[in-house]
Each structure stands twice: as structure tokens, then as C-alpha cells.
Design a protein around this motif. Sequence first.
Motif, short mmCIF file in Angstrom:
data_model
loop_
_atom_site.label_atom_id
_atom_site.label_comp_id
_atom_site.label_asym_id
_atom_site.label_seq_id
_atom_site.Cartn_x
_atom_site.Cartn_y
_atom_site.Cartn_z
N ASP A 92 0.83 -1.23 0.00
CA ASP A 92 0.00 0.00 0.00
C ASP A 92 0.85 1.27 0.00
OD1 ASP A 92 -2.23 -1.60 0.11
OD2 ASP A 92 -2.44 -1.44 2.29
N ASN A 93 1.76 1.39 -0.94
CA ASN A 93 2.60 2.59 -1.05
C ASN A 93 3.47 2.84 0.18
OD1 ASN A 93 1.92 3.22 -3.63
ND2 ASN A 93 0.35 4.72 -3.08
N THR A 94 3.81 1.78 0.89
CA THR A 94 4.75 1.90 2.01
C THR A 94 5.73 0.74 1.94
OG1 THR A 94 3.64 0.49 3.63
CG2 THR A 94 2.87 2.78 3.48
N ILE A 95 6.84 0.87 2.66
CA ILE A 95 7.72 -0.27 2.93
C ILE A 95 7.70 -0.44 4.45
CG2 ILE A 95 10.06 -1.23 2.77
CD1 ILE A 95 10.51 0.53 0.30
N PRO A 96 6.88 -1.36 4.95
CA PRO A 96 6.67 -1.42 6.41
C PRO A 96 7.90 -1.88 7.20
CG PRO A 96 4.92 -2.60 5.21
CD PRO A 96 5.98 -2.26 4.21
N GLU A 97 8.70 -2.78 6.60
CA GLU A 97 9.80 -3.36 7.38
C GLU A 97 11.08 -2.56 7.22
OE1 GLU A 97 9.61 -5.91 9.45
OE2 GLU A 97 7.47 -6.10 9.00
N PRO A 98 11.82 -2.28 8.32
CA PRO A 98 13.12 -1.62 8.19
C PRO A 98 14.06 -2.42 7.29
CG PRO A 98 12.44 -1.74 10.50
CD PRO A 98 11.45 -2.54 9.71
N GLN A 134 5.90 5.06 5.24
CA GLN A 134 5.69 5.92 4.06
C GLN A 134 7.00 6.60 3.64
OE1 GLN A 134 2.53 8.25 5.93
NE2 GLN A 134 1.10 7.54 4.38
N LEU A 135 7.74 7.09 4.64
CA LEU A 135 9.00 7.76 4.32
C LEU A 135 9.98 6.78 3.68
CD1 LEU A 135 9.43 9.97 7.52
CD2 LEU A 135 9.02 10.80 5.19
N ARG A 136 9.94 5.52 4.13
CA ARG A 136 10.88 4.51 3.60
C ARG A 136 10.68 4.35 2.10
NH1 ARG A 136 9.99 1.06 7.28
NH2 ARG A 136 11.63 1.78 8.65
#
Length: 160
Positions: free
Chosen positions: A44-50, A105-107
Motif C-alpha cells: 500500500d505505497n509503504t515499505i513497512p519493514e526496516p 511511508q518515508l521509507r
Amino acid sequence: MTRALFHIAFAAALLAPAVVAGDAVAQATPQGPPPPLVKFTIVDNTIPEPLTDVPGDPDRGKRVVTNASNSTCLICHRMPIPEQPDQGQIAPPLDGIGSRYTAAQLRLRLVNPKLLTPETMMPAYYRVDGLTRVQAQYQGRTIYSAQDIEDAIVYLLTLK
Ligand code: HEC
């Protein structure tokens, strides 16, 4: 390789990540093969995992994003850093960005903003494909390391 030489090479390999994780944010001319790109999943337009296991360091992140020799955000963006007089005006100010965006989102935005806005002029800081006119020693290298991305995110989240 003799045993002694092997030990030296092994010690250097162990030391290398410590140097990267320390104060050195200015990019020296890269030596040796580029580190493999960390795999990530877009949701969903994010990369959740570091991208790394090492939690981001906001102080180092501030140095990463203001590093004038490495595509600093200040070329285009204004940031609440008064000691940096030359700030960009061609992109939205990053003041308060930590209240408007999540880490996930920033990722994605830092890794590859072209996935959100294909025509954006903002560089993809963690991408190796699709680049043109890359000098030989930078081929296969990202602008930021995976840890640079994580440190930058944690710094941006302090901008409330
Ligand atoms: C060459 C210019 C340029 C550089 C360098 C750049 N950006 Fe951007 N950035 C943009 C533009 C233009 C936008 C507006 C949206 C778009 O085009 O993607 C943007 C949008 C953003 C946004 C979303 C802003 C909002 O209010 O919605 C964030 C967050 C961001 N950039 C962070 C950064 C960070 C952090 C850096 C440095 C690591 C950086 N940018 C470097 C041009 C740039």
C-alpha cells in the motif's frame, strides 16, 4: 593466502560495517564490489519493514540528509536546520514531515519516489536499476546505504 594475511582480510571485513555505522557519512570513492541490495516488500505505497536490524540513529540521519557531497535533500527542500543557510525551494518544505508521514511511508519515498510519482525529480536513494550516466565505480551502488535510509527516516520523524 597465508594464514596471517587471511586474518588481516577477515579483520578488515569485520571492521568495515563498523566504519559505515559510525560517523563517516561522506562518501569516499567506493572500493570493491557493491553490497547486495536489501530485499524489501512494498505494501500500500509503504515499505513497512526496516531495511536493517540496527535501529535508526537520528543524529547520524541528520548528517546523512545534509551531506552536501551526497545528493542532500537541501538541494530541493527546506528543512528546519538554521545552521544550513543554503536551502532548496523547488520542493515542499520538510518542516513537520514527521507529523504527516509514517516511517513506512518515508521509507518508500526515500527508497524510490518514482514508484509514487513516476515523473518526480526527486532521486531514488536506494535503487540501482534505471540509472543512466553512472561512473564506473558507482555502478550497482545506491546513493544511500540501507542504514543511511533507516537513520534518515528516524531523523525525519523528529521533525514534528
Ligand atoms: C532534486 C530535488 C529533490 C531532492 C534532492 C530531494 N527531493 Fe524530496 N521531493 C522533491 C519533489 C519535487 C517533491 C514533491 C513530490 C514529488 O515530486 O515526488 C518531493 C517530495 C518529498 C517528500 C514528500 C513531501 C510532502 O510534503 O508530501 C518527502 C518526505 C521528501 N521529498 C523527502 C526528501 C528527503 C528526505 C530528501 C533527501 C534524502 C529529498 N526529499 C531529496 C524533490 C527532491
